[in-house]
Design an enzyme around this catalytic site. Structure first.
Site, PDB file in Angstrom:
ATOM      1  N   LYS A  78       0.844  -1.206   0.000  1.00 45.14           N
ATOM      2  CA  LYS A  78       0.000   0.000   0.000  1.00 45.14           C
ATOM      3  C   LYS A  78       0.877   1.253   0.000  1.00 45.14           C
ATOM      4  CE  LYS A  78      -3.866   1.990   2.667  1.00 45.14           C
ATOM      5  NZ  LYS A  78      -4.675   1.869   3.910  1.00 45.14           N
ATOM      6  N   SER A 153      -9.767   1.980   3.223  1.00 48.34           N
ATOM      7  CA  SER A 153      -8.906   2.725   2.339  1.00 48.34           C
ATOM      8  C   SER A 153      -7.946   1.868   1.511  1.00 48.34           C
ATOM      9  CB  SER A 153      -8.089   3.730   3.159  1.00 48.34           C
ATOM     10  OG  SER A 153      -7.193   3.066   4.027  1.00 48.34           O
ATOM     11  N   SER A 177      -9.837  -0.359   7.377  1.00 47.21           N
ATOM     12  CA  SER A 177      -9.254  -0.169   6.039  1.00 47.21           C
ATOM     13  C   SER A 177      -8.581  -1.397   5.437  1.00 47.21           C
ATOM     14  CB  SER A 177      -8.242   0.980   6.057  1.00 47.21           C
ATOM     15  OG  SER A 177      -8.913   2.221   6.023  1.00 47.21           O
TER      16      SER A 177
END
Lengths: 486, 94
Positions: A78, A153, A177
């Site tokens: 990420k 997210s 997330s």
């Protein structure tokens, strides 16, 4: 055979038998990325040359007979996690050209274990959001239905693992997330206990809530990744010195005799009927495997959202004060502009609307005259929420619930209504407030073919229990073995 | 109304954000919606309840104060928007 959908164990066997090289495997994944990215947009940066170079190095380690479980396995990280020499944007204009001078501890551990990094995954800007629509570089699409959000997210990470453009991924979870996008994309996602994985090199959003964790297509694959990234880091003072157990060994424990708590507050009105049906079927499956279902109560559940949306923005407003145009990132300066002008212009133009909203909310909650009413009160209710969990775990070994109240919604559906967007994290955020481990496990699909996830929560450092339950469940179900028609 | 447009403008100043009049108006509405939701917390009597500000009780770990390698100056300055050989450069302050 589709190389990009092998399990890590299958890939390991082919690599170790020298029937497949890591270079070939990595090239297959890069081909998959090339084919899927135009419709998905799961990656912000693709490091093809570096990936092939690490794959070649991994092949030498394998040839020398020194391979570990992840040697030569391609994965994505990420873009909120620092990678030395590789742009780390947090999906924000303000960090569009930021190149970290060091690796996050978890990245260094994965590299030492032989991971081949394919690139950096898309996300909501600074990990603030539930749909990946807050990325400054455009949203990620759900591989099961390109009209749907992938969740957020860590939406790029979940979509990529589901679509076979990474074997695994590492994301972060501040209020759901990892778990919510895992649920929406039909993959497994684990938010470890706070302190289990080092936060050094994670760009901070809310420091008392943030935790990094893995995504994979099966619980067995996920355990391999957790084994590498978990453990004490002397450079993170909140990192736990507790010994790391053998997660692989925990997989086979089964669920017989385990008491699974159903929080009655989570099964109240408002749950989507398709989610309820899938979750109840999963509970029946677990009962069939020998688990005992018990009702528990988390009486302060209803207050979790309000507590979270005070504490997380308060910590965010402090953490994001560092983006001032001086040391890195965007810096907007004019001929006769003052230092203050530089701060104002850089921050207003560098941050997107959701980040500005949260900085404003947090600054207000911490400002003179309001501190006690908001931040102080939220901290007290956080204590009550932690006590609820402690009492529930006196009666059960793990808590089971839906991950999200609905399957993935459509792109654009909630962008103009922050409170509605925040409500999509209603079942996941109390886990972060209490610092607990939580896992999302595929447990079915909606009529429209969008995945549905089951959430497992455990006491602090009970990752082994969650893995055991998840692995037993995947032994008798095939939700996790379904693949999107992409 | 929980927060007025004037207060929103003041908070923006504290947060070092420059908001357009449109942004101020929109944020005033959104923050009011969110803060109204927060009112829920006032239903709870929390007198005598300690606040939780950290996820886990930590011992506040200590270590020996020993010099260790850190970033080279050039590495630390590598992302600077404006720099010379040894410093970050910012607009004139005084």
């Amino acid at each position: 055979m589709e190389l990009h959908y092998l399990t890590i164990a299958q890939a390991r066997e082919l690599l170790d038998r020298r029937e497949l090289s890591s270079v070939e495997l990595t090239q297959a994944l890069l081909d998959r990325i090339a084919a899927s990215e135009p419709s998905l947009h799961a990656y912000l940066t693709i490091t093809a040359d570096a990936a092939l170079a690490s794959a070649a190095a991994a092949d030498q380690v394998i040839a020398a007979g020194q391979a570990g479980p992840l040697t030569g396995i391609p994965a994505g990280i990420k873009d909120v996690i620092c990678t030395q020499g590789v742009r780390t944007t947090c999906a924000s204009r303000i960090l569009e050209n930021f190149v970290p001078p060091f690796d996050a501890t978890l990245v260094a551990r994965l590299k030492a274990a032989g991971m081949v990094m394919l690139g950096k995954h898309n996300m909501d800007e600074f990990a603030m959001g539930s749909s990946t629509e807050n990325s400054a570089f455009g949203p990620t699409h759900n591989p099961w239905d390109l009209k749907a959000i992938p969740g957020g997210s860590s939406g790029g990470s979940a979509a990529s693992v589901a679509a076979g453009s990474a074997f695994f991924a590492v994301g972060t979870d501040t209020g759901g997330s990892i778990r919510q996008p895992a649920s929406h994309c039909g993959v497994v996602g684990l938010k470890p206990t706070y302190g289990r994985v080092s936060r050094l090199g994670l760009v901070a959003f809310a420091s008392s809530l943030d935790q990094a964790g893995p995504f994979a297509r099966s619980v067995a694959d996920l355990a391999e990744v957790l084994q590498v990234i978990a453990g004490h880091d002397p450079a993170d003072s909140t990192s736990s010195p507790a010994p790391v157990p053998d997660y692989r060994a925990a997989l086979g424990r089964g669920v017989k005799g385990l008491r699974l708590g159903l929080p009655k507050e989570f099964f109240a009105a408002g749950l989507d009927p398709e989610v309820e049906t899938a979750v109840k079927a999963a509970l029946a499956t677990l009962e069939g495997l020998g688990a005992e279902l018990v009702e528990v109560s988390l009486p302060h559940s209803d207050y979790g959202l309000a507590v979270y949306y005070i504490i997380a923005p308060a910590e965010c407003s402090s953490n994001l004060a560092r983006f001032d145009g001086v040391k890195y990132g965007l810096s907007l300066r004019s001929e006769r502009g003052s230092l203050l002008d530089m701060y104002l212009d850089t921050r207003s133009q560098g941050f997107g609307p959701e980040v500005i909203r949260r900085i404003m909310l947090g600054t207000y909650a911490l400002s003179a005259g309001y501190y006690d009413a908001y931040y102080g009160k939220a901290g007290q209710v956080r204590t009550l929420i932690r006590r609820d969990f402690a009492q529930a775990f006196a009666q059960c070994d793990a808590i089971v619930s839906p991950v999200a109240p609905t399957p993935a919604f459509d792109l654009g559906q909630k962008v103009d209504d922050p409170v509605q967007m925040y409500l999509s994290d209603i079942f996941t955020l109390s886990c972060n407030l209490a610092g607990l481990p939580g896992m999302s496990l595929p447990c079915g699909f909606s009529q429209g073919g969008r995945p549905i996830g089951l959430q497992l929560l455990g006491p602090h450092f009970a990752e082994e229990t969650l893995l055991a339950i998840g692995h037993a469940f995947q032994g008798v179900t095939d939700h996790h073995a379904q693949r999107p028609a992409l | 109304m929980k927060i007025s447009p004037e207060e929103v403008a003041h908070v923006a100043q504290l947060a070092r954000l420059r908001l357009s009049p449109d942004q101020t108006a929109k944020l005033t509405g959104e923050l009011n919606d969110i803060l109204t939701h927060m009112d829920k917390l006032n239903q709870l009597d929390t007198s005598g309840v300690a606040s939780t500000n950290h996820a886990l009780e930590s011992s506040g770990p200590m270590r020996e104060d020993q010099a260790r390698p850190s970033l080279e100056r050039d590495q630390a300055l590598a992302n600077a928007p404006a720099r010379d050989d040894q410093s970050f450069i910012v607009p004139r302050v005084l």
